[in-house]
Structures are given as C-alpha cells and as structure tokens.
Motif scaffolding. Sequence first.
Motif, PDB file in Angstrom:
ATOM      1  N   CYS A 100      47.856 -12.103   1.976  1.00 44.40           N
ATOM      2  CA  CYS A 100      49.119 -11.742   2.908  1.00 44.40           C
ATOM      3  C   CYS A 100      49.007 -10.362   3.634  1.00 44.40           C
ATOM      4  CB  CYS A 100      50.404 -11.768   1.843  1.00 44.40           C
ATOM      5  SG  CYS A 100      50.662 -13.369   1.191  1.00 44.40           S
ATOM      6  N   MET A 132      42.428 -11.182  11.571  1.00 42.68           N
ATOM      7  CA  MET A 132      43.434 -12.043  12.291  1.00 42.68           C
ATOM      8  C   MET A 132      43.075 -12.896  13.301  1.00 42.68           C
ATOM      9  SD  MET A 132      46.480 -11.296  11.367  1.00 42.68           S
ATOM     10  CE  MET A 132      47.597 -11.885  12.319  1.00 42.68           C
ATOM     11  N   GLU A 174      38.443 -14.627  15.799  1.00 44.44           N
ATOM     12  CA  GLU A 174      39.257 -13.631  14.726  1.00 44.44           C
ATOM     13  C   GLU A 174      38.594 -12.396  14.951  1.00 44.44           C
ATOM     14  OE1 GLU A 174      38.809 -15.286  10.718  1.00 44.44           O
ATOM     15  OE2 GLU A 174      39.951 -17.200  11.387  1.00 44.44           O
ATOM     16  N   ASP A 205      45.061 -14.701   7.180  1.00 45.91           N
ATOM     17  CA  ASP A 205      46.544 -15.278   6.655  1.00 45.91           C
ATOM     18  C   ASP A 205      46.340 -16.886   7.211  1.00 45.91           C
ATOM     19  OD1 ASP A 205      48.985 -16.138   6.418  1.00 45.91           O
ATOM     20  OD2 ASP A 205      49.765 -14.092   6.515  1.00 45.91           O
ATOM     21  N   THR A 257      48.708 -18.053   9.603  1.00 44.99           N
ATOM     22  CA  THR A 257      48.304 -17.930  11.077  1.00 44.99           C
ATOM     23  C   THR A 257      47.432 -19.138  11.808  1.00 44.99           C
ATOM     24  OG1 THR A 257      46.302 -16.592  10.681  1.00 44.99           O
ATOM     25  CG2 THR A 257      48.503 -15.385  10.619  1.00 44.99           C
ATOM     26  N   ALA A 294      55.404 -18.701  10.275  1.00 41.08           N
ATOM     27  CA  ALA A 294      54.792 -18.238  11.577  1.00 41.08           C
ATOM     28  C   ALA A 294      56.015 -17.819  12.410  1.00 41.08           C
ATOM     29  CB  ALA A 294      54.286 -19.693  12.292  1.00 41.08           C
ATOM     30  N   LEU A 298      57.159 -14.185  11.145  1.00 40.34           N
ATOM     31  CA  LEU A 298      56.161 -13.312  11.423  1.00 40.34           C
ATOM     32  C   LEU A 298      55.655 -13.013  12.623  1.00 40.34           C
ATOM     33  CD1 LEU A 298      54.833 -13.643   7.763  1.00 40.34           C
ATOM     34  CD2 LEU A 298      56.286 -12.005   8.367  1.00 40.34           C
ATOM     35  N   GLU A 348      55.074  -9.452  14.177  1.00 41.13           N
ATOM     36  CA  GLU A 348      54.240  -8.448  13.041  1.00 41.13           C
ATOM     37  C   GLU A 348      52.563  -8.751  13.305  1.00 41.13           C
ATOM     38  OE1 GLU A 348      55.448  -8.533   8.934  1.00 41.13           O
ATOM     39  OE2 GLU A 348      53.444  -7.813   8.316  1.00 41.13           O
ATOM     40  N   TRP A 349      52.522 -10.239  13.224  1.00 38.64           N
ATOM     41  CA  TRP A 349      51.047 -10.732  13.664  1.00 38.64           C
ATOM     42  C   TRP A 349      50.780 -10.271  14.670  1.00 38.64           C
ATOM     43  CZ3 TRP A 349      52.059 -16.435  11.793  1.00 38.64           C
ATOM     44  CH2 TRP A 349      52.000 -16.649  10.392  1.00 38.64           C
ATOM     45  N   ARG A 354      49.442  -6.740  14.747  1.00 38.50           N
ATOM     46  CA  ARG A 354      48.207  -6.537  13.963  1.00 38.50           C
ATOM     47  C   ARG A 354      47.141  -7.068  14.994  1.00 38.50           C
ATOM     48  NH1 ARG A 354      48.973  -9.356   7.955  1.00 38.50           N
ATOM     49  NH2 ARG A 354      51.078  -8.268   7.725  1.00 38.50           N
TER      50      ARG A 354
END
Lengths: 202, 193
Positions: free
Chosen positions: B83, B88, B95, B110, B113, B140, B143, B146-147, B150
């Motif tokens: 988490c 990402m 990624e 995560d 994602t 999804a 968040l 927030e994702w 990141r």
Amino acid sequence: MIHPDTELRFVSPEIGHGVFATRRIPKGTITWGLCHLDHVLSPARRLELPPCYAGVISAFAYLTAQGDAVLCWDIGRYVNHSCSPSSLSLNDELDIAVRDILPGEQLTDDYGMLNLPHVLQCRCGAPGCRREVRADDHLRMGAEWEVQVREAFALASRVPQPVLPYLKNASQLLDMLEGRADVPSPLAYCVPPAAGVGPAPA
Amino acid sequence: MIHPDTVLQFISPEIGYGVFATRPIPQGTITWAHDPLDQILTPDQVRGMPEIYEEPLARYTYRTPEGDHILLWDLARFMNHSCSPNCMATHYGFEVAVRDIPQGGELTVDYATLYMTPEESFDCYCRAAECRWKISADDAEKLADEWAGRIQTGLLRIGEVDQPLLHLLRDGCLQRACGDHGVPYQLPLRRLF
Ligand SMILES: [Zn+2]
Ligand SMILES: [Zn+2]
C-alpha cells in the motif's frame, strides 16, 4: 508445464535456482511437458528481439531439432543439468523421471539432449560427470539414454500423470501410453552435429 | 522486463517469492517495461485452452480492460503488492521508482493500480503505515490523485538516472506519461534521447 509437486529453491550463487520435488515423484512420471503457455521462439522471431534477450535465451531456453528455442513459462526454465539426471527427454516436448525422485530432491535433466549451441563445462559432482556437456553427447550416450527412457516409460501408464491435462499435445502422449504409438528414440530429437542447427542466434 | 539489478528471493511460505534489488535503484528509474516476450493471451486463445488452465491463468496473469490476459515472462510476475509501493505503474506500459530503493530492498507495486476486477479484491497485510487492509478495484477512484502525485515524483527524476530499460519503451510513451503528469520532459530528458 512443470510437475505440480515441485518448487523453486535457491541452490548457490554459482548455480542460482533449481527445481525441487515437494513430494515423491515416481519413475515413469512426466516431469515436464510443453504446454500452451511456454514460449516457442523460431529463429526468425529471435532475430527480431532486442539484443538484451540473448543472455536470457541462452541461459534458460533449449533448442529443438527444428531450431526453435523453447523458453518455459514457469519454473521449468530453472531445471539444472546433471550427468546423472533424475529425468531425461522423452522427445522434444516431454521429460520423464528415470528414477524415483524423493521429496526435497532436485529435478535435473541432461542438457546433452537439448542441442546445446555451446560446450558447457560441468561440475555437477555426479559420479561419472562428463566434465563437458555438448550437443554431440548423443553419439556416446545415446544407447544408454534410450535404455533408461524405455525402462521408465514402461511404468508410465501405472503412475499418476498430473502434467498430462496441461500438454499442448496431450494426444501424442496418450497414444503412447495406450499403445497406439511407439515411444520414439530420444535420439530422434538430437541434431546430428553436421546438421548445422547449432549456434543459431542464442 | 524487470530492471536487471534485481533477483528473485523467497520471503515466506505465506507470501512466497518477491523481487529484490541487488544494487541501489534510484527514484526515477524505470523498473519495469512491457516487452516483446510478455504474452498477450486473447479471449479466443484462452478459450482454446483446457479448463485446467483457469487456475494458472488466475494466479499468474492480469486482465486488461479489453479482456486480454497478460502473462509477464520474467521475475516481474513475482512483484508483491504494497500500500506504500516504491514502484508505480503508468498507463504507458512501464513502471517507475517513486522512491530510492536500497540494495536488498523489495520492489513493490500497488495492485490496485494494475487492472483489477471486483472479484480480485483481497485482504492486505503489507505492514505499511498507510495499509488499506482491503484492496479493491474501487481504490482507483479514491486514490487517483494521490497516485498521480507519486508517479510525478518518479517522472521528475527520470532524466537524471541510468535507464537500462529505456530502449524497451514504445515511441512517445515516456513523453505522453510526462505530459499526463505535468512533467516538462524537454530539458531533463534531453540527456536520454
Ligand atoms: Zn556433470
Ligand atoms: Zn497494505
């Protein structure tokens, strides 16, 4: 697809990983067979791949007599070589246990049957280690391999065959198990050294 | 293909294997890129397989919104969920490391994602301070911002670090990912191209 009663374990930094039996696998069991998820890479396909794959393919794939490189999708790609292996190739799509494999024992093949593009230095430690494993080993080892494979296959219809339903070519094995087809000589799948399939692009 | 400075390591019988860094992997590094050996199994191909394949497909593939099963060919398949992941996934087949990953650190992602279906919800015991306990496809929506933030922290450093996987990215993917996340790529990325 590798036999379900196996797991990947780390052996040593030199050897890397190996495949180990989690339960007893009796002699005559198909320990690996070509399945729908394995990669079969033709020479043309290998030429299209970026150069970063050459090392992967030479470390983890084997060559068929047609020159295709087979990269197992699962931990089958981590089966190591031994000069006194637990399994031998029945043909270029099947491996068979040539003795009982005990829980915790490593599954091994003889890479001499896999049309190696290079000579492999061997330190497997087995009694009778050949020191060098090469594509033309079948000239010296062929008769012995054939005896071992036939002896093991004689037991094949009497032991569980959990790999069978996953096979890409299940009918081929069923025909052999039920006596409709002969068990081929494992040598039929070794390329004579002169045939020149040898060092196809790794 | 997973970053070359990684190795498969057994963690525990419950978790199984994970992917660990053999050298430090700095923030901004592309840690995985979709590549030509990853298998894309169409619904037709999957239907052509015996029923017994349901289990391995469920376990080792993920589904795209188009219904294809993707089977990653290498260690990437063993990346565990966290988490508070250090990698990402972008929408462009790669990624990026969103934190520095130390040597010996586990690479995590995560799973919410990635494409998740409602049936794929699971309980999480990742031990991150921000663990959500229950991971589901609905995450999804909650968040997304927030994702995105990141991913941006990773992309901002992308031109400053070694990128062994850059050659696997399809044309324009990096530029489009940077565009989506408001990262001006012209200056920092000039070094890469
Ligand atoms: Zn040896
Ligand atoms: Zn968690």
